[in-house]
Design an enzyme around this catalytic site. Structure first.
Site, short mmCIF file in Angstrom:
data_model
loop_
_atom_site.label_atom_id
_atom_site.label_comp_id
_atom_site.label_asym_id
_atom_site.label_seq_id
_atom_site.Cartn_x
_atom_site.Cartn_y
_atom_site.Cartn_z
N ASP A 1 15.78 -5.66 -37.47
CA ASP A 1 16.84 -6.19 -36.56
C ASP A 1 18.24 -5.70 -37.26
O ASP A 1 18.56 -5.86 -38.52
CB ASP A 1 16.78 -7.79 -36.43
CG ASP A 1 17.82 -7.95 -35.16
OD1 ASP A 1 17.22 -8.53 -34.32
OD2 ASP A 1 18.87 -7.63 -35.17
N ILE A 2 19.19 -5.01 -36.42
CA ILE A 2 20.18 -4.49 -37.00
C ILE A 2 21.33 -5.59 -37.26
O ILE A 2 22.66 -5.45 -37.80
CB ILE A 2 20.92 -3.36 -36.26
CG1 ILE A 2 21.06 -3.62 -34.80
CG2 ILE A 2 20.47 -2.20 -36.63
CD1 ILE A 2 21.91 -2.46 -34.21
N GLN B 1 17.75 -14.09 -23.81
CA GLN B 1 17.34 -12.74 -24.33
C GLN B 1 18.25 -11.82 -23.91
O GLN B 1 18.82 -11.94 -22.72
CB GLN B 1 15.96 -12.54 -23.45
CG GLN B 1 15.27 -11.15 -23.56
CD GLN B 1 14.10 -10.96 -22.61
OE1 GLN B 1 13.69 -11.73 -21.69
NE2 GLN B 1 13.60 -9.49 -23.03
N VAL B 2 18.26 -10.83 -24.58
CA VAL B 2 19.78 -9.93 -24.56
C VAL B 2 19.09 -8.42 -24.45
O VAL B 2 19.34 -7.71 -23.43
CB VAL B 2 20.46 -9.66 -25.87
CG1 VAL B 2 21.36 -8.77 -25.69
CG2 VAL B 2 21.12 -11.30 -26.12
N HIS C 1 10.04 -8.50 -27.13
CA HIS C 1 10.09 -8.47 -28.57
C HIS C 1 10.01 -9.87 -29.29
O HIS C 1 10.45 -10.96 -28.65
CB HIS C 1 11.53 -7.78 -29.23
CG HIS C 1 12.39 -8.54 -28.56
ND1 HIS C 1 13.18 -8.30 -27.26
CD2 HIS C 1 13.56 -9.42 -29.22
CE1 HIS C 1 14.27 -8.96 -27.25
NE2 HIS C 1 14.55 -9.65 -28.32
N HIS D 1 10.56 -12.04 -32.71
CA HIS D 1 11.23 -11.97 -33.82
C HIS D 1 10.50 -12.64 -35.01
O HIS D 1 10.12 -13.66 -34.76
CB HIS D 1 12.54 -13.01 -33.63
CG HIS D 1 13.55 -12.50 -32.73
ND1 HIS D 1 14.87 -11.76 -33.11
CD2 HIS D 1 13.53 -12.56 -31.23
CE1 HIS D 1 15.56 -11.51 -32.04
NE2 HIS D 1 14.92 -11.95 -31.06
#
Ligand code: 5GP
Ligand code: ZN
Length: 139
Positions: free
Chosen positions: A30-31, A93-94, A99, A101
């Site tokens: 994750d960034i 949720q963006v 996905h 995590h």
């Protein structure tokens, strides 16, 4: 899917730090990591959320999550790893590509905020009614 950032990560159009890949699944860092080693596991076939996921892709994501979590455990020795997955904007949720995590917790980092909630006894009548409603709706 053209405008999906995670679909573009899978094809390499958007760069990522890949940690694992198989025929169904792609895993990358994750960034905006909540903690060191925060990793995302996604299906290669676009699905927005749990409801759109096929059984085969769900199974592949869970198996890959165990594999990647074992790698995180070996590499970073956290004292816990949270596995979280959000469905819908109301659940925060963006990115609208399913996905999972994996969020490792390092010793001394404290509890992950999402896991902290006030424990209060519920209303048993209400719990029973809601449970019955959900049970009746399960196909
Ligand atoms: P959500 O709230 O949808 O479950 O989380 C989406 C996650 O995707 C966030 O943790 C966010 O930091 C991560 N993310 C969003 N855009 C990118 C990106 O371009 N690359 C990577 N590696 N992660 C991203
Ligand atoms: Zn996508």
């Amino acid at each position: 899917m053209e405008n999906c950032i995670f679909c573009q990560i899978i094809t390499g159009r958007i760069p990522s730090v890949k940690v694992y890949e198989d025929d169904r699944v792609f895993a990358f860092e994750d960034i905006n990591p909540i903690s060191e080693g925060h990793t995302l596991i996604i299906p290669k076939t676009h699905a927005e959320n749990l409801f759109e996921m096929t059984g085969a892709d769900l199974s592949a994501v869970i198996h890959a999550s165990k594999k990647v979590a074992s790698g995180i455990q070996k590499a970073l020795s956290p004292d816990g790893i949270a596995m979280l997955q959000l469905n819908g904007r109301g659940a925060n949720q963006v990115v609208m590509h399913y996905h999972m995590h994996l969020v490792p917790r390092m010793p001394g980092a404290g509890r992950l905020p999402i896991t902290i909630w006030e424990i209060k006894a519920g209303d048993m009548d209400a719990i029973q009614k809601t449970g019955a409603k959900i049970a009746a709706a399960i196909e």
